[in-house]
Design a protein around this motif. Structure first.
Motif, PDB file in Angstrom:
ATOM      1  N   PHE A   1       0.745  -1.128  -0.006  1.00  0.00           N
ATOM      2  CA  PHE A   1       0.151   0.074   0.008  1.00  0.00           C
ATOM      3  C   PHE A   1       0.773   1.474   0.059  1.00  0.00           C
ATOM      4  CE2 PHE A   1      -2.249  -3.327   2.466  1.00  0.00           C
ATOM      5  CZ  PHE A   1      -3.317  -3.223   1.642  1.00  0.00           C
ATOM      6  N   ARG A   2       0.198   2.070  -0.777  1.00  0.00           N
ATOM      7  CA  ARG A   2       0.761   3.524  -0.485  1.00  0.00           C
ATOM      8  C   ARG A   2      -0.159   4.225   0.565  1.00  0.00           C
ATOM      9  NH1 ARG A   2      -1.949   8.631  -0.844  1.00  0.00           N
ATOM     10  NH2 ARG A   2      -0.784  10.319  -1.319  1.00  0.00           N
ATOM     11  N   VAL A   3       0.267   4.647   1.844  1.00  0.00           N
ATOM     12  CA  VAL A   3      -0.762   4.999   2.667  1.00  0.00           C
ATOM     13  C   VAL A   3      -1.010   6.273   2.668  1.00  0.00           C
ATOM     14  CG1 VAL A   3      -1.482   4.752   5.193  1.00  0.00           C
ATOM     15  CG2 VAL A   3       0.079   3.130   4.110  1.00  0.00           C
ATOM     16  N   ASP A   4      -2.191   6.908   2.696  1.00  0.00           N
ATOM     17  CA  ASP A   4      -2.479   8.362   2.484  1.00  0.00           C
ATOM     18  C   ASP A   4      -2.224   8.973   3.757  1.00  0.00           C
ATOM     19  OD1 ASP A   4      -3.609  10.415   0.742  1.00  0.00           O
ATOM     20  OD2 ASP A   4      -5.389  10.396   2.311  1.00  0.00           O
ATOM     21  N   VAL A   5      -1.725  10.086   3.763  1.00  0.00           N
ATOM     22  CA  VAL A   5      -1.552  10.985   4.881  1.00  0.00           C
ATOM     23  C   VAL A   5      -1.137  10.198   6.280  1.00  0.00           C
ATOM     24  CG1 VAL A   5      -2.757  13.074   4.041  1.00  0.00           C
ATOM     25  CG2 VAL A   5      -3.964  11.422   5.327  1.00  0.00           C
ATOM     26  N   LEU A   6      -0.303   9.321   6.224  1.00  0.00           N
ATOM     27  CA  LEU A   6       0.334   8.713   7.193  1.00  0.00           C
ATOM     28  C   LEU A   6       0.527   9.529   8.433  1.00  0.00           C
ATOM     29  CD1 LEU A   6       0.717   5.574   8.079  1.00  0.00           C
ATOM     30  CD2 LEU A   6       2.979   5.766   7.336  1.00  0.00           C
ATOM     31  N   TRP A   7       1.161  10.550   8.302  1.00  0.00           N
ATOM     32  CA  TRP A   7       1.506  11.505   9.219  1.00  0.00           C
ATOM     33  C   TRP A   7       0.528  12.279  10.230  1.00  0.00           C
ATOM     34  CZ3 TRP A   7       0.672  14.084   4.935  1.00  0.00           C
ATOM     35  CH2 TRP A   7       0.744  15.295   4.934  1.00  0.00           C
ATOM     36  N   LEU A   8      -0.437  12.018   9.659  1.00  0.00           N
ATOM     37  CA  LEU A   8      -1.761  12.746  10.162  1.00  0.00           C
ATOM     38  C   LEU A   8      -2.910  11.856  11.148  1.00  0.00           C
ATOM     39  CD1 LEU A   8      -2.747  14.994   7.056  1.00  0.00           C
ATOM     40  CD2 LEU A   8      -1.307  15.523   9.209  1.00  0.00           C
ATOM     41  N   LEU A   9      -2.390  10.703  11.235  1.00  0.00           N
ATOM     42  CA  LEU A   9      -3.534   9.696  11.950  1.00  0.00           C
ATOM     43  C   LEU A   9      -3.828   9.920  13.130  1.00  0.00           C
ATOM     44  CD1 LEU A   9      -2.370   6.283  10.463  1.00  0.00           C
ATOM     45  CD2 LEU A   9      -4.255   7.529   9.718  1.00  0.00           C
ATOM     46  N   ALA A  10      -2.628  10.229  13.935  1.00  0.00           N
ATOM     47  CA  ALA A  10      -3.082  10.574  15.394  1.00  0.00           C
ATOM     48  C   ALA A  10      -3.206  11.934  15.511  1.00  0.00           C
ATOM     49  CB  ALA A  10      -1.897  10.008  16.322  1.00  0.00           C
ATOM     50  N   LYS A  11      -4.020  12.306  16.712  1.00  0.00           N
ATOM     51  CA  LYS A  11      -4.444  13.833  16.884  1.00  0.00           C
ATOM     52  C   LYS A  11      -4.117  13.906  18.641  1.00  0.00           C
ATOM     53  CE  LYS A  11      -6.324  13.576  13.057  1.00  0.00           C
ATOM     54  NZ  LYS A  11      -6.631  12.517  12.212  1.00  0.00           N
ATOM     55  N   ASP A  12      -3.791  15.167  18.898  1.00  0.00           N
ATOM     56  CA  ASP A  12      -3.625  15.308  20.314  1.00  0.00           C
ATOM     57  C   ASP A  12      -4.724  14.940  21.170  1.00  0.00           C
ATOM     58  OD1 ASP A  12      -2.768  16.393  22.704  1.00  0.00           O
ATOM     59  OD2 ASP A  12      -3.706  18.284  22.413  1.00  0.00           O
TER      60      ASP A  12
ATOM     61  N   LEU B   1       1.374  21.522  15.896  1.00  0.00           N
ATOM     62  CA  LEU B   1       2.005  20.840  16.962  1.00  0.00           C
ATOM     63  C   LEU B   1       1.045  19.582  17.497  1.00  0.00           C
ATOM     64  CD1 LEU B   1       4.300  22.753  17.179  1.00  0.00           C
ATOM     65  CD2 LEU B   1       3.380  23.435  19.462  1.00  0.00           C
ATOM     66  N   PHE B   2      -0.311  19.903  17.173  1.00  0.00           N
ATOM     67  CA  PHE B   2      -1.159  18.913  17.905  1.00  0.00           C
ATOM     68  C   PHE B   2      -1.763  18.162  16.490  1.00  0.00           C
ATOM     69  CE2 PHE B   2      -0.730  22.128  21.145  1.00  0.00           C
ATOM     70  CZ  PHE B   2       0.055  21.465  21.742  1.00  0.00           C
ATOM     71  N   THR B   3      -1.768  18.429  15.447  1.00  0.00           N
ATOM     72  CA  THR B   3      -2.488  17.548  14.537  1.00  0.00           C
ATOM     73  C   THR B   3      -1.529  16.791  13.414  1.00  0.00           C
ATOM     74  OG1 THR B   3      -2.567  19.430  12.815  1.00  0.00           O
ATOM     75  CG2 THR B   3      -4.489  19.148  14.447  1.00  0.00           C
ATOM     76  N   GLU B   4      -0.244  16.838  13.495  1.00  0.00           N
ATOM     77  CA  GLU B   4       0.762  16.103  12.847  1.00  0.00           C
ATOM     78  C   GLU B   4       1.708  15.382  13.498  1.00  0.00           C
ATOM     79  OE1 GLU B   4       2.380  18.648   9.577  1.00  0.00           O
ATOM     80  OE2 GLU B   4       0.291  19.450   9.057  1.00  0.00           O
ATOM     81  N   ASP B   5       2.134  14.162  13.222  1.00  0.00           N
ATOM     82  CA  ASP B   5       3.137  13.405  13.444  1.00  0.00           C
ATOM     83  C   ASP B   5       3.176  13.514  15.301  1.00  0.00           C
ATOM     84  OD1 ASP B   5       5.803  12.101  13.316  1.00  0.00           O
ATOM     85  OD2 ASP B   5       7.010  13.802  13.806  1.00  0.00           O
ATOM     86  N   GLN B   6       2.189  13.045  15.544  1.00  0.00           N
ATOM     87  CA  GLN B   6       1.865  12.855  17.039  1.00  0.00           C
ATOM     88  C   GLN B   6       2.424  11.369  17.378  1.00  0.00           C
ATOM     89  OE1 GLN B   6      -0.075  15.299  19.100  1.00  0.00           O
ATOM     90  NE2 GLN B   6       0.976  16.039  17.159  1.00  0.00           N
ATOM     91  N   PRO B   7       2.997  11.384  18.649  1.00  0.00           N
ATOM     92  CA  PRO B   7       3.642  10.168  19.057  1.00  0.00           C
ATOM     93  C   PRO B   7       2.702   8.820  18.902  1.00  0.00           C
ATOM     94  CG  PRO B   7       3.728  11.693  21.098  1.00  0.00           C
ATOM     95  CD  PRO B   7       2.937  12.321  19.864  1.00  0.00           C
TER      96      PRO B   7
ATOM     97  N   ALA C   1       2.977   3.924  16.837  1.00  0.00           N
ATOM     98  CA  ALA C   1       2.320   2.841  17.387  1.00  0.00           C
ATOM     99  C   ALA C   1       1.317   2.072  16.260  1.00  0.00           C
ATOM    100  CB  ALA C   1       1.684   2.613  18.419  1.00  0.00           C
ATOM    101  N   TYR C   2       0.762   2.919  15.384  1.00  0.00           N
ATOM    102  CA  TYR C   2      -0.207   2.690  14.421  1.00  0.00           C
ATOM    103  C   TYR C   2       0.355   2.059  13.122  1.00  0.00           C
ATOM    104  CZ  TYR C   2      -3.190   5.624  17.246  1.00  0.00           C
ATOM    105  OH  TYR C   2      -4.290   6.458  18.429  1.00  0.00           O
ATOM    106  N   VAL C   3       1.599   2.858  13.020  1.00  0.00           N
ATOM    107  CA  VAL C   3       2.316   2.155  11.921  1.00  0.00           C
ATOM    108  C   VAL C   3       2.798   0.923  12.175  1.00  0.00           C
ATOM    109  CG1 VAL C   3       4.598   2.695  10.368  1.00  0.00           C
ATOM    110  CG2 VAL C   3       2.951   4.722  11.303  1.00  0.00           C
ATOM    111  N   ARG C   4       3.112   0.531  13.195  1.00  0.00           N
ATOM    112  CA  ARG C   4       3.823  -0.649  13.847  1.00  0.00           C
ATOM    113  C   ARG C   4       2.923  -1.599  13.523  1.00  0.00           C
ATOM    114  NH1 ARG C   4       6.276   1.222  18.109  1.00  0.00           N
ATOM    115  NH2 ARG C   4       8.136   2.284  16.985  1.00  0.00           N
ATOM    116  N   GLU C   5       1.657  -1.559  13.893  1.00  0.00           N
ATOM    117  CA  GLU C   5       0.449  -2.320  13.882  1.00  0.00           C
ATOM    118  C   GLU C   5       0.073  -2.618  12.350  1.00  0.00           C
ATOM    119  OE1 GLU C   5      -2.145  -1.517  17.698  1.00  0.00           O
ATOM    120  OE2 GLU C   5      -2.970  -0.910  15.673  1.00  0.00           O
ATOM    121  N   MET C   6       0.119  -1.577  11.328  1.00  0.00           N
ATOM    122  CA  MET C   6      -0.114  -1.866   9.997  1.00  0.00           C
ATOM    123  C   MET C   6       1.164  -2.674   9.477  1.00  0.00           C
ATOM    124  SD  MET C   6      -1.396   1.386   8.216  1.00  0.00           S
ATOM    125  CE  MET C   6      -1.781   2.773   9.052  1.00  0.00           C
ATOM    126  N   ARG C   7       2.341  -2.540   9.905  1.00  0.00           N
ATOM    127  CA  ARG C   7       3.406  -3.444   9.387  1.00  0.00           C
ATOM    128  C   ARG C   7       3.100  -4.911   9.852  1.00  0.00           C
ATOM    129  NH1 ARG C   7       8.819  -3.123   7.769  1.00  0.00           N
ATOM    130  NH2 ARG C   7       9.450  -5.462   7.635  1.00  0.00           N
TER     131      ARG C   7
END
Ligand code: GLC
Ligand code: CA
Length: 528
Positions: free
Chosen positions: A194-205, A230-236, A240-246
């Motif tokens: 897969f090419r995963v759309d907006v992967l860096w936006l999945l988590a929110k503060d 600071l709170f809508t992109e690249d949240q910690p 974990a979500y990426v790891r699960e998809m992997r």
């Protein structure tokens, strides 16, 4: 490790080939054009979304993750395409859009019915803010607040893109499992990843805090740039979500037959590379698009390549991109002469290149009359000063592929959904197939040459980056020299060698200590 040795070719399905005379490209059309892709030499196709969708964002608003939209065909069409691609030795990646669904997805239709619906928590619902307005100051990529009030239940829902693209609540394990199941659905059918759309936006503060202002924002700039994200992109939590998809991909992987994840991530390099650690095979490296093309000088490109190379560990495999369906066309940014130089750069750097359909013809930005604008990003921000990501309309880089000089360029037999580029009678595949010096021939030669172990695997080292020349070594065996100027230039070589490819496609010859480069010429030298 096929994904390290491949070239990825992005197909925007609406614009590649129409097979049923409705003016819109489809899966059967792509299948018919597989021989072209095979001949080009690319190894992997990435198909932008063809899921069932109301097409508010042309398929990036998914109403069913496990079905094909009738405009693109059927599941059987997809299976046939996949089988035939595999038969030709081509891999297929499909687009996964996990951050948001369409507002017509059954999950959202349920979610919005009442505050205590079991699917309420699948999306991000909040009470109005203290003044009765949106819960916080977050802004949409497509303009305006990222929140829309749902009258029926009196709460706002979050959408980082269109109001018709509500964001899923990734904190909810049921949501994550539902997306994993959608992945398995396609993995079982045989997709290579897969090419995963907006992967860096999945988590929110989790606290939904206001984002601080961006001092560089001016009235007229896109709303999204008002704040620092600071709170809508690249949240910690994203990692974990990426790891699960992997892990889901790994369930279906076998040695030599890995199923891979390519991530759409617009972040500075030092933050981008963390996604390797989370298990993303290829976090898209957009640095050439975001920083290279706007400042196309040897010093700057060498700086970008060195910065990226120095951030990678031996386990991280690099990748490079020059264009996609969200970015102005390469040929319009640099002109065709330097677009050829850029192609030589892309295919001779270390790492997996991704190529956007039509760039092999030096297709320029299309000309879209105001009454034919389709892109919602353009329609919503029409009266704004263009600046930055997604603010310009994206129709110009999505025009139909011109195949030949027959009516509608062989793309369709009726007027296409977006106008063909005006120069299609002379800039098309058939013309460039016949011209031994066309950019199409150059791209073919570059893709073939890239199979040389030195170019595929050799380490990168800058040789020179000044005076209009950018030159680098790939391992012991190859030197690439690119003339960024429209003047002649000379370069002292470390040793004698042989020019094996020129962007002008008119010389292959021995060279001594001094390499002469003509205006806008790039060459690959095999060192002896
Ligand atoms: C990504 C896609 C873009 C789309 C957006 C929302 O950035 O590349 O085309 O509009 O996500 O899904
Ligand atoms: Ca069609």
């Amino acid at each position: 490790m096929w994904w390290k040795h491949t070239v990825i070719y992005q197909v925007y399905p609406r614009s590649f080939q129409d097979s049923n005379a409705d003016g819109i490209g489809d899966l059967e059309g792509i299948r018919q054009r597989l021989p072209y892709l095979k001949d080009l030499g690319v190894g992997t196709l990435w198909l932008s979304p063809f899921y069932k969708s109301p097409m508010k964002d042309f398929g990036y608003d998914v109403a069913d993750y496990c079905d094909v939209d009738p405009v693109f065909g059927t599941l059987e069409d997809f299976d046939r395409l996949l089988k035939e691609a595999h038969g030709l030795g081509l891999r297929v990646l499909i687009d996964l859009v996990p951050n948001h669904t369409s507002d017509q997805h059954p999950w959202f239709l349920e979610s919005r019915t009442s505050r205590d619906n079991p699917k309420r928590n699948w999306y991000i619902w909040k009470d109005p803010g203290p003044e009765g307005g949106p819960p916080n100051n977050w802004q949409s990529f497509f303009g305006g607040p990222a929140w829309t009030l749902d009258q029926r239940t009196g709460q706002y829902y979050l959408h980082l893109f269109l109001p018709e693209q509500p964001d899923l609540n990734w904190q909810n394990p049921e949501v994550r499992e539902a997306i994993h199941e959608a992945m398995r659905f396609w993995l079982r059918r045989g997709v290579d990843g897969f090419r995963v759309d907006v992967l860096w936006l999945l988590a929110k503060d989790p606290l939904f805090r206001d984002e601080p202002g961006n001092p560089e924002w001016r009235p007229g700039h896109p709303d999204r740039l008002r704040h620092q994200h600071l709170f809508t992109e690249d949240q910690p939590e994203t990692y974990a979500y990426v790891r699960e998809m992997r892990q889901v991909l790994d369930e279906f992987s076998e040695p030599g037959q890995e199923r891979v994840m390519v991530g759409e991530i617009y972040l500075p390099l030092h933050r981008l590379v963390r996604y390797y650690r989370a298990g993303c095979h290829l976090p898209f490296n957009f640095s050439l698009i975001t920083e290279g093309l706007p400042d196309w000088r040897p010093e700057n490109i060498a700086r970008i390549v060195e910065a990226y190379e120095s951030l990678l560990t031996p386990w991280d495999w690099p990748n490079w991109v020059l264009g996609n369906h969200d970015q102005p066309r390469l040929a319009s940014r640099l002109g065709e002469a330097q677009a050829r130089v850029a192609a030589m750069l892309l295919f001779t750097l270390r790492g997996t290149p991704t190529w956007y359909y039509g760039d092999e013809l030096a297709l320029p930005n299309g000309e879209i009359p105001p009454d034919r604008i389709q892109d919602p990003a353009a329609l919503r921000q029409k009266d704004r000063t263009p600046a930055g990501y997604h603010s310009l309309g994206r129709d110009p880089e999505r025009t139909p592929m011109p195949w030949d000089a027959s009516p509608y360029a062989g793309f369709s037999t009726v007027e296409p959904w977006l106008p063909l580029n005006p120069d299609w009678p002379v800039r098309n595949v058939a013309v460039q197939e016949r011209d031994p010096q066309s950019i199409l021939q150059l791209v073919k030669r570059l893709i073939a040459l890239r199979q040389e172990p030195g170019l595929l695997l050799g380490p990168y080292r800058t040789y020179r980056a000044r005076g209009g020349i950018y030159a680098y070594l790939r391992g012991e065996g190859f030197l690439v020299a690119l003339n960024f100027t429209d003047r002649e230039r000379a370069l002292e070589l470390p040793q004698k060698g042989r020019v094996v490819l020129s962007t002008h496609l008119d010389r292959e010859e021995a060279v001594g200590e001094t390499l002469r480069l003509r205006p806008d010429e790039g060459v690959v030298v095999r060192l002896s």
